[in-house]
Design an enzyme around this catalytic site. Structure first.
Site, short mmCIF file in Angstrom:
data_model
loop_
_atom_site.label_atom_id
_atom_site.label_comp_id
_atom_site.label_asym_id
_atom_site.label_seq_id
_atom_site.Cartn_x
_atom_site.Cartn_y
_atom_site.Cartn_z
N HIS A 100 -0.62 84.18 -7.56
CA HIS A 100 -1.32 83.53 -6.44
C HIS A 100 -1.42 82.02 -6.72
O HIS A 100 -1.62 81.61 -7.87
CB HIS A 100 -2.70 84.15 -6.27
CG HIS A 100 -3.34 83.76 -4.97
ND1 HIS A 100 -3.92 82.54 -4.79
CD2 HIS A 100 -3.45 84.42 -3.80
CE1 HIS A 100 -4.38 82.46 -3.54
NE2 HIS A 100 -4.11 83.59 -2.92
N GLU A 149 2.99 82.63 1.07
CA GLU A 149 1.69 82.01 1.32
C GLU A 149 1.78 80.49 1.21
O GLU A 149 1.64 79.95 0.11
CB GLU A 149 0.69 82.48 0.25
CG GLU A 149 0.39 83.93 0.27
CD GLU A 149 -0.95 84.19 -0.38
OE1 GLU A 149 -1.82 84.72 0.30
OE2 GLU A 149 -1.14 83.83 -1.55
P1 PGA Z 1 -7.18 83.28 3.28
O1 PGA Z 1 -6.53 83.52 1.86
O2 PGA Z 1 -6.87 84.51 4.10
O3 PGA Z 1 -8.63 83.10 3.01
O4 PGA Z 1 -6.52 82.07 3.84
C1 PGA Z 1 -5.25 84.02 1.75
C2 PGA Z 1 -4.88 84.10 0.31
O5 PGA Z 1 -5.23 83.24 -0.48
O6 PGA Z 1 -4.25 85.02 -0.12
#
Ligand code: PGA
Length: 223
Positions: A100, A149
């Site tokens: 992440h 992401e």
């Molecule tokens: P969020 O986070 O949905 O709060 O934007 C997504 C993530 O970090 O995986």
């Protein structure tokens, strides 16, 4: 109907009492609409401290729900203070989020560590849910699920466009052996279907919106 993955990433949130409340609320919704789960694989990724609480809950439910961890040690068991290894995680979970962008930003994780973590997941029969920030990121095998992401979309309320996310998912699938690509970043019950209906996207990873049981239940329903 294609298979969809809906992953909740609770990040560093919730005490035991708060998690119990969430589960109670979530159960009410799920009992009312278990049929909406038919093509959906829902994975809840709480902090490590809550894995033992969630495991019996999941077993006692009639519907299919899985537990994932948010991270894994790059090492086997041993003298690595503070780390939770794959063998320990496997006692509670079947999946694990790896790479992440918050781990890269705050904990200095680099590509080599990420590759070691993917290898540890495989060794311990955990499915890696590998996060990448763009299509250029190297994808270590055997990553089956990748989450695209973009950093600008995480926690900002400014999601990527479904069209762009779909194109990136397509590119990732073309250049790797990845089977499923999810989208993550400011997903809500209001926008989830725009992503899940795209041909190359196979689900979503949800951060902030997964902390509210009703909202997460709506996301599953609307996906
Ligand atoms: P969020 O986070 O949905 O709060 O934007 C997504 C993530 O970090 O995986």
């Amino acid at each position: 109907m294609k298979k969809l993955w809906i992953v909740a990433n609770w990040k560093s949130n919730k005490t035991e009492a708060e998690a119990k409340n969430w589960l109670q609320e979530f159960s009410i919704f799920i009992r009312q609409s278990a049929d909406q789960f038919s093509n959906k694989e829902v994975i809840i990724c709480p902090p490590f401290t809550l894995l033992p609480l969630l495991k019996p809950y999941i077993i006692n439910q009639k519907f299919s729900l899985k537990i994932g961890a948010q991270d894994i040690s790059p090492f086997d068991e041993g003298s690595y203070t503070g780390e939770i290894n794959g063998k320990q995680i496997k006692e509670f979970a079947d999946d694990v989020i790896i790479g992440h962008s918050e781990r890269q930003k705050y904990f200095g994780e680099d590509q080599e560590i990420i590759s070691q973590k993917v290898a540890q997941a495989q060794k311990n029969h955990l499915m890696p849910i590998l996060c990448v920030q763009d299509e250029k990121t190297l994808i270590p095998e055997p990553a089956t699920i990748v989450v695209y992401e973009p950093i600008s979309a995480i926690g900002t309320g400014r999601p990527d466009t479904p069209e762009n996310a779909d194109q990136i998912a397509k590119n990732i699938k073309e250049k790797s052996k990845v089977l499923y690509v999810l989208y993550g970043g400011s997903v809500t019950s209001g926008n989830v279907s725009k992503f899940t209906q795209m041909p190359n996207l196979d689900g979503v990873l949800v951060g902030a919106a997964s902390l509210i049981a009703k909202e997460f239940a709506e996301i599953i329903k609307n996906a």
